[in-house]
Design an enzyme around this catalytic site. Structure first.
Site, PDB file in Angstrom:
ATOM      1  N   GLU A  82       0.834  -1.203   0.000  1.00  0.00           N
ATOM      2  CA  GLU A  82       0.000   0.000   0.000  1.00  0.00           C
ATOM      3  C   GLU A  82       0.870   1.254   0.000  1.00  0.00           C
ATOM      4  OE1 GLU A  82      -1.879  -2.861   3.112  1.00  0.00           O
ATOM      5  OE2 GLU A  82       0.079  -2.506   2.210  1.00  0.00           O
ATOM      6  N   CYS A 135      -0.016   1.212   7.457  1.00  0.00           N
ATOM      7  CA  CYS A 135      -0.500   1.426   6.085  1.00  0.00           C
ATOM      8  C   CYS A 135      -1.891   2.036   6.084  1.00  0.00           C
ATOM      9  CB  CYS A 135      -0.458   0.133   5.286  1.00  0.00           C
ATOM     10  SG  CYS A 135       1.210  -0.339   4.792  1.00  0.00           S
ATOM     11  N   CYS A 192      -2.100  -3.159   7.471  1.00  0.00           N
ATOM     12  CA  CYS A 192      -1.647  -3.029   8.852  1.00  0.00           C
ATOM     13  C   CYS A 192      -1.996  -1.611   9.324  1.00  0.00           C
ATOM     14  CB  CYS A 192      -0.132  -3.291   8.942  1.00  0.00           C
ATOM     15  SG  CYS A 192       0.886  -2.001   8.176  1.00  0.00           S
TER      16      CYS A 192
END
Length: 139
Positions: free
Chosen positions: A71, A100, A97
């Site tokens: 990302e 991100c 996560c």
């Protein structure tokens, strides 16, 4: 059979994931607006640095910290090439996560389509507060 748009873009994210250089998890991302691809990314090392596939992963708290996540790389590539991603969608093979997710939220992306849930409940909770849709495409 012709794929719908969401399936089409997730399939491209899966193809991007095949470029990953982290042996632990292959993740791909595609940023899209108005059915046009703005940027792609996959998890891999900083340019010029050795890849996990060559020297192994650098693990901290159960995560490889040697790679830049898919990302983040997609957002970085958009910035490098002058692409505005405000209001766009992102297709990611695994849910983001926390780090991100924060990048995605601050970039102005409004919808996150993900292929598998990667275990970060905090992103799910905060997404609702931020007005970001998290959409599962798990099979």
């Amino acid at each position: 059979m012709r794929a719908d748009w969401n399936t089409y873009f997730m399939n491209i994210a899966r193809a991007a994931a095949t470029r990953s250089t982290c042996a632990r998890k292959h993740v791909g991302a595609v940023i899209v607006r108005d059915k046009s691809i703005l940027s792609t990314g996959y998890n891999g090392s900083i340019p010029g640095m050795p890849h996990c596939t060559e020297i192994g992963c650098d693990i901290e708290n159960g995560h490889c910290i040697a790679t830049v996540h898919a990302e983040a790389n997609a957002i970085i590539q958009a910035a490098k090439h002058g692409m505005c991603i405000d209001g766009a969608d992102i297709y990611v093979t695994a849910s983001p996560c926390w780090n991100c997710f924060k990048l995605i939220a601050n970039s102005g992306i409004k919808r996150i389509y993900y292929g598998e849930f990667y275990g970060d409940e905090k992103s799910l909770k905060v997404a609702k507060q931020c007005g970001i849709e998290l959409i599962s495409m798990e099979k």
